[in-house]
Design a protein around this motif. Structure first.
Motif: not given
Length: 564
Positions: A348-370
């Motif tokens: 739960t830091t929130g720093s990003v080295n890539n844009m999470h908006d462009t992750l694949t659906p499952l790739g974006g699901l994991v950060p959201m579920f975390n």
């Protein structure tokens, strides 16, 4: 994969050593920094009139809230008048009222959700006196609450410590020394640390470009050490000025992971302090392994999903040897981008080295579920406190199933504690789902959604999950700098931070006041493999029951549409 393996292997000895040091700081034992820091601490105590006496639980919570409230008030004023103050070489204007409210709540709650771009929205003075200052104080607040919670829950007597002493010691003995080390490393890699104004340079194409400078390295160090997130620049750690090289990327990830894991190690040593101290206590190891299992499962899903890439592009016959590189930096690639996305949301830091908006659906699901679970190590100390709610719940459920009395560390878990535990666990999903429903029901909320269909809903869910979990990362496709989004996310951050901390300290106080009982043959073992697996199952089950309907309408629907 070897890049990921190297970082995880380096992490294990670092977190054990730091955990032992954190234990000594939390228990006010002698540390190697005492000859220097005792004088600094004494000066601060004298200047602020702090009396080093033990507090009651109510006094501890009240001191925490009032000190945070004072910093919020001062910080808000500074943001509203920054245009007329010094250290403003770029002539940045005052921040608007609703955005100031959102920003000050964001940084005081250790969320660091940014509805503005740092290089154009804040003066150097605001970056230091508001942003960097609150990165130290908000992290110290969380770790102080965690250490008080741990001391309270393992103590045989009703003791909690002194908030101001914990607060000062964490800053002077942990956050400042570690931040200095990380700052020096980042400067060596090319991160700016200066008060110079922005530089206008001519590019190789013959065009002019403004290069934003400032005290970047000092912000970046505490941003990651304190699991704060945010960034000096709007592009966060994707920009080469915040995160220049692969080495800086590894340092930033290890910085995020260090203290949340160390809290678990310190807690295990508190439990084992009555006996011979091991490297890591068995009880703490069981909790650490449960968190690690959730983390590694999420990491594998993100990596495989991003490595597979976009099926539509693959159908067109375009080779994707690098995987899905949309929104990622070439210097990091899929491996370090997937690891960073998992780390920054698990811790739960929130720093990003890539844009999470462009992750694949499952790739974006994991950060959201975390962030929805908010127990996968977590950040600023409260991750352990959140997981302890599930530990106590698991004990209660398991004992009901086998007909034993629920007991943890010699203290019985009874009706009053279970009501508070249930309330604490349900507050987080309630904040996310209720505010998300409000956003999609009102025109002011819908106006900020920039993507149609399932991805638009994912943007909303991610924003409020990030706010409630005090994470601060975003899908970055949301038009969130409006009165509606500033106010609603500000409230989500406030309730997600302080209500849960108050309830958790109340639960620890109830347990501390109970009569201590020796373990017997009938006592449920909570430090073995079976309990670890049961704990993971309970966490996933509750997460699925509360969030699966919303997730099904968001990232899961988007995934099915992509492969249809």
């Amino acid at each position: 994969m070897w890049q990921i393996a190297i970082i995880l292997i380096m992490y294990v000895p670092l977190v054990i050593v730091t955990g032992h040091y954190l234990f000594r700081v939390a228990m006010q034992q002698v540390t190697w920094l005492d000859p220097i820091m005792d004088r600094l601490d004494g000066f601060i105590y004298k200047l602020c009139g702090i009396k080093r006496v033990d507090m009651t639980g109510k006094q501890y919570v009240l001191s925490l809230i009032l000190s945070n409230a004072c910093m919020v008030f001062i910080g808000y004023i500074l943001l509203r008048i920054q245009a007329i103050l010094f250290l403003n070489p770029n002539k940045i204007d005052n921040m608007e009222a609703s955005l100031s409210f959102n920003t000050i709540i964001s940084f005081m709650t250790n969320t660091n959700l940014q509805h503005y771009s740092g290089e154009s929205g804040l003066s150097y003075l605001s970056q230091m006196l508001v942003i960097i200052f609150m990165m130290f104080t908000s992290a110290a607040t969380g770790y102080a609450a965690c250490m008080a919670f741990c001391r309270r829950i393992v103590a045989k007597t009703d003791t909690i410590g002194n908030f101001f002493v914990d607060f000062v010691r964490i800053i002077t003995r942990i956050l400042i020394p570690l931040s200095i080390v990380v700052s020096v490393i980042l400067v060596s890699q090319g991160t700016p640390q200066t008060f110079k104004a922005n530089q206008t340079v001519q590019t190789i194409e013959g065009k002019l470009q403004d290069i934003a400078l400032g005290p970047v390295a000092s912000l970046e160090s505490i941003k990651h050490i304190g699991t704060n997130g945010g960034g000096f620049y709007g592009a966060n750690s994707t920009t080469p000025f915040e995160n220049p090289t692969v080495i800086s990327n590894m340092i930033e990830m290890l910085s995020m992971m260090l203290l949340p894991g160390a809290c678990v190690v310190a807690f295990s040593l508190m439990i084992a302090s009555r006996k011979e101290k091991p490297i890591v206590g068995k009880q703490g190891l069981a909790i650490f392994v449960a968190m690690a299992m959730l983390f590694l499962a999420g990491l594998v899903i993100v990596y495989i999903s991003e490595r597979a890439g976009n099926p539509i592009i693959n159908e067109l016959g375009i080779t994707q040897q690098l995987g899905s590189m949309e929104g990622k930096e070439m210097r990091f690639g899929v491996a370090q981008s997937a690891l960073f996305a998992t780390v920054t949301t698990a811790f739960t830091t929130g720093s990003v080295n890539n844009m999470h908006d462009t992750l694949t659906p499952l790739g974006g699901l994991v950060p959201m579920f975390n962030m929805m679970l908010n127990v996968v190590f977590g950040g600023k100390g409260v991750g352990l406190m959140n997981m302890m709610m599930y530990v106590l719940l698991t004990i209660f459920i398991a004992c009901l199933m086998i007909g034993r009395t629920p007991q943890f560390l010699g203290k019985k878990i009874e009706e009053k504690e279970m009501k508070l535990i249930a309330l604490c666990i349900l507050i987080h999903p309630a904040i996310i789902l209720l505010f998300s429903a409000l956003a999609v029901a009102l025109p002011q909320g819908v106006a900020g959604i920039t993507n149609p269909g399932a991805h638009g809903l994912s943007q909303v869910l991610y924003e409020f999950a990030s706010a409630s979990a005090n994470n601060g990362s975003g899908f970055e496709g949301l038009s969130d700098n409006s009165v509606f989004w500033n106010v609603t996310t500000g409230l989500a951050m406030f309730f997600g931070r302080y209500v849960t901390i108050i309830i958790q300290l109340a639960i620890a106080s109830l347990l501390a006041k109970k009569m201590w009982h020796h373990d017997s043959i009938g006592t449920l073992k909570t430090d073995n493999t079976m309990f670890t697996i049961l704990l993971v199952v309970i966490v996933l089950m509750i997460g699925a029951l509360t969030f699966l309907p919303a997730i099904a309408l968001g990232p899961i629907t988007e995934h099915l549409q992509l492969y249809a």
